[in-house]
Design a protein around this motif. Sequence first.
Motif, short mmCIF file in Angstrom:
data_model
loop_
_atom_site.label_atom_id
_atom_site.label_comp_id
_atom_site.label_asym_id
_atom_site.label_seq_id
_atom_site.Cartn_x
_atom_site.Cartn_y
_atom_site.Cartn_z
N ILE A 18 21.15 68.10 87.86
CA ILE A 18 19.87 68.32 87.20
C ILE A 18 19.91 67.78 85.77
O ILE A 18 18.99 67.08 85.32
N GLN A 19 20.98 68.10 85.04
CA GLN A 19 21.07 67.66 83.66
C GLN A 19 21.17 66.14 83.57
O GLN A 19 20.59 65.52 82.67
N ARG A 20 21.90 65.53 84.49
CA ARG A 20 21.98 64.07 84.50
C ARG A 20 20.61 63.46 84.75
O ARG A 20 20.22 62.49 84.09
N GLY A 21 19.87 64.05 85.70
CA GLY A 21 18.53 63.55 85.98
C GLY A 21 17.61 63.68 84.78
O GLY A 21 16.86 62.76 84.46
N GLN A 22 17.67 64.82 84.10
CA GLN A 22 16.84 65.01 82.92
C GLN A 22 17.22 64.02 81.83
O GLN A 22 16.35 63.48 81.11
N GLY A 23 18.51 63.74 81.70
CA GLY A 23 18.96 62.76 80.72
C GLY A 23 18.43 61.38 81.02
O GLY A 23 18.02 60.64 80.11
N GLU A 24 18.42 61.01 82.30
CA GLU A 24 17.88 59.70 82.69
C GLU A 24 16.39 59.61 82.37
O GLU A 24 15.91 58.58 81.91
N VAL A 25 15.66 60.69 82.65
CA VAL A 25 14.22 60.70 82.38
C VAL A 25 13.96 60.56 80.88
O VAL A 25 13.11 59.77 80.45
N MET A 26 14.70 61.29 80.07
CA MET A 26 14.49 61.22 78.63
C MET A 26 14.83 59.84 78.08
O MET A 26 14.13 59.30 77.20
N GLY A 27 15.89 59.23 78.62
CA GLY A 27 16.21 57.86 78.22
C GLY A 27 15.10 56.89 78.59
O GLY A 27 14.76 55.99 77.82
N TYR A 28 14.53 57.08 79.77
CA TYR A 28 13.43 56.22 80.23
C TYR A 28 12.21 56.38 79.31
O TYR A 28 11.60 55.38 78.89
#
Length: 251
Positions: A197-207
């Motif tokens: 979940i945290q990795r996914g949120q990090g990817e979204v924020m980077g995007y």
Amino acid sequence: MIRAILWLQVGLAVVLFGSDLLRVLPRLAMPSQAPELDTPLRPGDQTRRYRPAEIAPRTAPPGTTRPVPAPQDMPSRLLFEAALWEERETLTLTGTIAPGDAERLEEFLLARPAPPELVYLNSPGGSVGDALAIGRRLRGLEVETRMFGTDICLSACPYLLAAGVARSVEEGAMVGVHQHFFGENRALPAFLAVEDIQRGQGEVMGYLDEMDVDTRIMRPALLTPPDEIYLLTEAEMAAFRLAPYPVPEAE
């Protein structure tokens, strides 16, 4: 010793399963009590029930013109339709963002004689990974993203909206955010599920940062459960640099 280790593992599995069950049961027993999606908004009263399978295209007022006719039913995966609109190559993306749609869009674009300049959106959301991949592809084409007043862009769809080098949302259109699942495996140990979940949120924020969208948009998203949607007001979309974009200069 081996039996003790085995029973310890069984005990841990029961605890993890039980904690997941206790967390999920209240949501199953008492689904969202938020108002229906089409209930008028007021600032501070923006959370609505989210049942994507029941979302149907909204009827446009008589005389409304679009690049292509709106479908009667919301497609179960993205429908790609090309047209010439305002003398510009135009692509409409309609329906749920299903796994594999990023690859399907790439095949569609490669078969077209010219890349799109305008992209119209009408989607209840879907696969986050595909939405990010599609968004990066659209940004690479430097398209303009738009929504008509009867369109929706919920869940993962705002990442497509964010992909435009210019973005506009007509009055009446719905743009909404909430928590995502990121396809995590519920059978994983808790620490691995949290890691996903945290990795996914990090990817979204980077995007979002790539697309010059204020990452504070994640606050209402993270506070809204998956069976509800937080509909952004016009002022919030402007404040988060989502739409209109670029933000008009003060006169």
